[in-house]
Design a protein around this motif. Sequence first.
Motif, PDB file in Angstrom:
ATOM      1  N   GLU A 141      13.342   0.903   5.036  1.00 49.39           N
ATOM      2  CA  GLU A 141      14.258   1.888   4.474  1.00 49.39           C
ATOM      3  C   GLU A 141      13.797   3.284   4.870  1.00 49.39           C
ATOM      4  OE1 GLU A 141      15.984   3.471   0.147  1.00 49.39           O
ATOM      5  OE2 GLU A 141      14.729   1.663   0.252  1.00 49.39           O
ATOM      6  N   PHE A 142      14.676   4.010   5.564  1.00 48.29           N
ATOM      7  CA  PHE A 142      14.345   5.347   6.048  1.00 48.29           C
ATOM      8  C   PHE A 142      15.022   6.401   5.179  1.00 48.29           C
ATOM      9  CE2 PHE A 142      13.984   3.746  10.732  1.00 48.29           C
ATOM     10  CZ  PHE A 142      12.786   3.122  10.415  1.00 48.29           C
ATOM     11  N   GLY A 143      14.229   7.347   4.688  1.00 47.27           N
ATOM     12  CA  GLY A 143      14.773   8.449   3.913  1.00 47.27           C
ATOM     13  C   GLY A 143      15.452   9.484   4.788  1.00 47.27           C
ATOM     14  N   GLN A 144      16.042  10.470   4.112  1.00 46.77           N
ATOM     15  CA  GLN A 144      16.786  11.527   4.803  1.00 46.77           C
ATOM     16  C   GLN A 144      15.891  12.395   5.675  1.00 46.77           C
ATOM     17  OE1 GLN A 144      20.266  11.792   4.481  1.00 46.77           O
ATOM     18  NE2 GLN A 144      20.040  13.186   6.226  1.00 46.77           N
ATOM     19  N   HIS A 145      14.593  12.336   5.474  1.00 48.24           N
ATOM     20  CA  HIS A 145      13.686  13.192   6.233  1.00 48.24           C
ATOM     21  C   HIS A 145      13.504  12.754   7.681  1.00 48.24           C
ATOM     22  CE1 HIS A 145      11.331   9.783   4.864  1.00 48.24           C
ATOM     23  NE2 HIS A 145      10.332  10.103   5.654  1.00 48.24           N
ATOM     24  N   ASN A 151       9.518  -4.227   5.992  1.00 48.07           N
ATOM     25  CA  ASN A 151      10.015  -4.013   4.623  1.00 48.07           C
ATOM     26  C   ASN A 151       9.350  -2.803   3.963  1.00 48.07           C
ATOM     27  OD1 ASN A 151      11.561  -6.354   4.927  1.00 48.07           O
ATOM     28  ND2 ASN A 151       9.975  -7.655   4.031  1.00 48.07           N
ATOM     29  N   CYS A 152       9.085  -1.792   4.716  1.00 47.14           N
ATOM     30  CA  CYS A 152       8.452  -0.584   4.177  1.00 47.14           C
ATOM     31  C   CYS A 152       9.506   0.446   3.778  1.00 47.14           C
ATOM     32  CB  CYS A 152       7.495   0.024   5.203  1.00 47.14           C
ATOM     33  SG  CYS A 152       6.030  -0.984   5.524  1.00 47.14           S
ATOM     34  N   LYS A 153       9.093   1.355   2.900  1.00 43.32           N
ATOM     35  CA  LYS A 153       9.978   2.429   2.449  1.00 43.32           C
ATOM     36  C   LYS A 153       9.383   3.761   2.871  1.00 43.32           C
ATOM     37  CE  LYS A 153      12.435   4.135  -1.641  1.00 43.32           C
ATOM     38  NZ  LYS A 153      12.683   3.924  -3.088  1.00 43.32           N
ATOM     39  N   CYS A 209       0.823  -1.215   0.000  1.00 40.65           N
ATOM     40  CA  CYS A 209       0.000   0.000   0.000  1.00 40.65           C
ATOM     41  C   CYS A 209       0.855   1.263   0.000  1.00 40.65           C
ATOM     42  CB  CYS A 209      -0.933   0.008   1.212  1.00 40.65           C
ATOM     43  SG  CYS A 209      -2.241  -1.240   1.150  1.00 40.65           S
ATOM     44  N   TYR A 210       0.245   2.362  -0.389  1.00 41.19           N
ATOM     45  CA  TYR A 210       0.861   3.691  -0.343  1.00 41.19           C
ATOM     46  C   TYR A 210       0.040   4.546   0.612  1.00 41.19           C
ATOM     47  CZ  TYR A 210       2.222   8.406  -1.896  1.00 41.19           C
ATOM     48  OH  TYR A 210       2.640   9.699  -1.943  1.00 41.19           O
ATOM     49  N   ASP A 241       5.650  -4.126   3.016  1.00 36.98           N
ATOM     50  CA  ASP A 241       6.000  -3.702   1.653  1.00 36.98           C
ATOM     51  C   ASP A 241       5.224  -2.456   1.237  1.00 36.98           C
ATOM     52  OD1 ASP A 241       7.729  -5.887   1.399  1.00 36.98           O
ATOM     53  OD2 ASP A 241       6.126  -7.183   0.666  1.00 36.98           O
ATOM     54  N   CYS A 242       5.027  -1.549   2.163  1.00 38.35           N
ATOM     55  CA  CYS A 242       4.279  -0.318   1.885  1.00 38.35           C
ATOM     56  C   CYS A 242       5.224   0.868   1.727  1.00 38.35           C
ATOM     57  CB  CYS A 242       3.296  -0.030   3.022  1.00 38.35           C
ATOM     58  SG  CYS A 242       1.985  -1.248   3.215  1.00 38.35           S
ATOM     59  N   GLU A 243       4.759   1.881   1.011  1.00 39.20           N
ATOM     60  CA  GLU A 243       5.457   3.166   0.970  1.00 39.20           C
ATOM     61  C   GLU A 243       4.713   4.136   1.880  1.00 39.20           C
ATOM     62  OE1 GLU A 243       6.936   6.776  -2.017  1.00 39.20           O
ATOM     63  OE2 GLU A 243       5.989   4.987  -2.868  1.00 39.20           O
ATOM     64  N   ILE A 244       5.450   4.748   2.804  1.00 39.76           N
ATOM     65  CA  ILE A 244       4.887   5.692   3.758  1.00 39.76           C
ATOM     66  C   ILE A 244       5.453   7.062   3.424  1.00 39.76           C
ATOM     67  CG2 ILE A 244       4.473   6.165   6.190  1.00 39.76           C
ATOM     68  CD1 ILE A 244       3.580   3.350   5.290  1.00 39.76           C
TER      69      ILE A 244
END
Length: 328
Positions: A251-255, A221-223, A173-174, A192-195
């Motif tokens: 996976e954690f972004g720079q934010h 396993n979320c991004k 999901c997104y 497997d979601c994008e947050i």
Amino acid sequence: MKISKLASIFFCLLTFQAYGQAYDFIVDGKGSGDFETIQAAIDQVPVFRKKETSIFIKNGVYKEKLTIPQNRENITLIGESSEKTVISFDDFASKKNRFGENLGTSGSSSVYIYANDFTAKSLTFENSFGAGSQAVAVLVSGDRVIFDNCRFLGFQDTLYPKKEGSRQYYKNCYIEGATDFIFGWATAVFEDCEIFSRKGGKYITAASTNKADDFGFVFINCKLTSDAPDQSVYLGRPWRPDAKTVYLSCEFGQHIHPEGWHNWNKPEREQTAFYAEFNCFGPGAGDQQRVKWSHKLSSREMVFYRFKYIFDDWVPNTESVLFKSNTN
């Protein structure tokens, strides 16, 4: 004229072959289905039906405030396209009802799911109000609820897994929002979601887990992505004292803020909330500056993050390698 009529009949036959044999009802806002609104189809499902009722929804924006009542169980909604089949409304918490009272956070939701054993596939759920007030896209209180390849769009308080004891599973999901945009009491697994954290917000989750519940929100396993400034967004803050949120192999972004977690300016909640990470990576995953009251899970502790522990006797149909290898 004769060719046009034959073409029309042929198209109808193709439509029946594609949709009519696989689904109980078809919804099409343009009038070619059994119903033009989703609510009309829901209302025709027999109460407390034990078998699945499948409802196919053709592409379009369905502006309706949708309710799946408690007595309409075992419903599956299938969109034609996750990006082009949209259920949308624009209520917000401070909007007045007919009696001049605020709708409130719960009253702002575009979609209400009270029934058990509900499934949604390839749909977008949206609250289009924007910034300035709580504005929920989906409120979920039913048990054994599944969202597969769905999108949730909003700003503040987008997704409300509300009820304690409710078990919810979100796959591929997104989920988009800015402030506390995943919040509530339920036990919910996001795999497997994008947050996506929108610019202007600071917090992803605001769990309000009951003290007696072992699990709150579990991300696997979320991004985590964003258009917000670097190091400006927290993984969560405790709406209630015993909030529980865990990120596993995400996976954690720079934010993501280096401290990771916020105490909602209530230091006493540092003693009761359970916030943890395991095997996360990416520019926002560094643990050197994480708040001391958060946890790093060990491989041994990971044994408890399996469906048979999180969801007790319910194991959703999933392709998860992690869970499939640990549910025997």
